[in-house]
Design a protein around this motif. Sequence first.
Motif, mmCIF file in Angstrom:
data_model
loop_
_atom_site.group_PDB
_atom_site.id
_atom_site.type_symbol
_atom_site.label_atom_id
_atom_site.label_comp_id
_atom_site.label_asym_id
_atom_site.label_seq_id
_atom_site.Cartn_x
_atom_site.Cartn_y
_atom_site.Cartn_z
ATOM 1 N N TRP A 30 0.854 -1.191 0.000
ATOM 2 C CA TRP A 30 0.000 0.000 0.000
ATOM 3 C C TRP A 30 0.889 1.241 0.000
ATOM 4 C CZ3 TRP A 30 -4.189 1.134 4.311
ATOM 5 C CH2 TRP A 30 -4.938 2.248 3.935
ATOM 6 N N LEU A 32 1.026 4.596 0.715
ATOM 7 C CA LEU A 32 0.170 5.490 1.493
ATOM 8 C C LEU A 32 0.156 6.915 0.960
ATOM 9 C CD1 LEU A 32 1.050 4.395 5.136
ATOM 10 C CD2 LEU A 32 -1.019 3.852 3.843
ATOM 11 N N ALA A 61 -8.837 5.680 4.390
ATOM 12 C CA ALA A 61 -7.715 4.784 4.665
ATOM 13 C C ALA A 61 -8.038 3.813 5.795
ATOM 14 C CB ALA A 61 -6.465 5.598 4.998
ATOM 15 N N LEU A 78 3.417 -1.195 4.272
ATOM 16 C CA LEU A 78 3.134 0.232 4.174
ATOM 17 C C LEU A 78 4.316 0.911 3.503
ATOM 18 C CD1 LEU A 78 1.591 0.857 7.711
ATOM 19 C CD2 LEU A 78 0.438 0.194 5.585
ATOM 20 N N PRO A 83 6.420 6.748 3.424
ATOM 21 C CA PRO A 83 5.182 6.609 4.205
ATOM 22 C C PRO A 83 5.127 7.507 5.438
ATOM 23 C CG PRO A 83 6.546 4.627 4.356
ATOM 24 C CD PRO A 83 7.111 5.466 3.260
ATOM 25 N N ARG A 86 3.222 10.860 5.304
ATOM 26 C CA ARG A 86 1.763 11.001 5.341
ATOM 27 C C ARG A 86 1.339 11.536 6.712
ATOM 28 N NH1 ARG A 86 -3.335 9.150 2.925
ATOM 29 N NH2 ARG A 86 -4.791 8.945 4.665
ATOM 30 N N PHE A 89 0.243 8.820 9.318
ATOM 31 C CA PHE A 89 0.939 7.541 9.199
ATOM 32 C C PHE A 89 0.865 6.728 10.489
ATOM 33 C CE2 PHE A 89 4.811 5.216 10.310
ATOM 34 C CZ PHE A 89 4.722 4.184 9.388
ATOM 35 N N LEU A 92 -2.531 5.194 11.214
ATOM 36 C CA LEU A 92 -2.818 4.055 10.347
ATOM 37 C C LEU A 92 -1.993 2.840 10.755
ATOM 38 C CD1 LEU A 92 -2.968 5.818 6.852
ATOM 39 C CD2 LEU A 92 -4.882 5.128 8.309
#
Length: 402
Positions: A30, A32, A61, A78, A83, A86, A89, A92
């Motif tokens: 993924w 992100l 998400a 991820l 990443p 984000r 992050f 998530l």
Amino acid sequence: MFRLTQYMHELVTPTPVRRRSGPVKPVVIWNLTRRCNLRCRHCYTTSADVPFPGELTHEQAMGVLDDLKAFGIPALILSGGEPLSRFDFFELAERAKELNFRHLSLSTNGTRIAKNIDRIADIGFDYVGISLDGLGAKNDWFRGVEGAFVEALEGVRACKAKGVKVGLRFTITEANAGYLPGMLDLCRDEGVDKFYLSHLVYAGRGDKNRGEDTQHALTRSAMDLLIARAWDAVKNGQPLEVVTGNNDADAVYFLEWVNRKFGPEKAAHVRAHLEAWGGNSSGLGVGNIDPQGKVHPDTYWSDYTVGSVKETPFSTLWTGGDPMLATLRTRPRPLKGRCGACAFKAVCGGNTRIRALQVTGDPWAEDPACYMTNAEIGVDEAARLTVTPFRGKSHDPAHRFL
């Protein structure tokens, strides 16, 4: 991904062959975010340190995480961009850990790991993969930012200090192939758990820089070195795990090495395991969600979209009737040219189809990065390619990080 060390252990402690049964659930990579603090020459997402519109909202998400867990994927990686760039992050990542995916990995450029190591360690990632493309200034040239190597190395050491399993990823090109010995030495000296050699894929800036892809003879020489180092580690009980990616011909090359070194009986056993693995798994054992929520057969198929998780859950898209996914899952695939005539299709699965698509416009044409000779793969009786031993640049440990 070709798990070189795993198949080497079959030479030492053979195990029964386990074949897939039932529907295959994919490892999901993924991306992100597309945002990244580096400017890597071979970036397949063409990232930059700017905001990109249309990326998934926090709520979207979080919904993706719930769907992936309910679908029963075996592993979640991820990735980015970077990443950690984000905005949510850590939220998530913490939610992903709460959902208890069997394997949760972080794919990063490593430059922000040291500053965030306490929180990363607390989340409990099963693995952190850090990308380097050479030593010192060479890595910084590839990655477009001065000081990136030092920061990434600090990230490696921070992971080791916190007991987080960490690996190095190295994308080999003509410009940095000579640093492969030094990269392996770095793994040894720093106690790195895994080394991942990635072959260049013609996507994003990697497509623009495809002229830097290693010549076949150089690729073979690099594989000779990698196999020798991996075998030494296995024989001596060293913990380093060696894997390769994005060129499944590596499995065929390894199989030839097994046959030469151990004979046909051992080679037959290893080949049975390799065929059970099946080689390239794009669209079958691996899938991708990009920063905007579009689903692809893998991270390099950005120009082919199955659908969007903004509109349809990943689980529904992956089990639907998409024609490209259906064809990628076919065994054998409808391969053409050398790949179609190859005696080892069941081992490599037809290799990385996106290179054929980028070069010829046909995803089923032969892979231009397959470095096996015609004679070796049973296409004709052409003479075997003569390859000189790999002699990369030497790097004195005292000057490694200059």
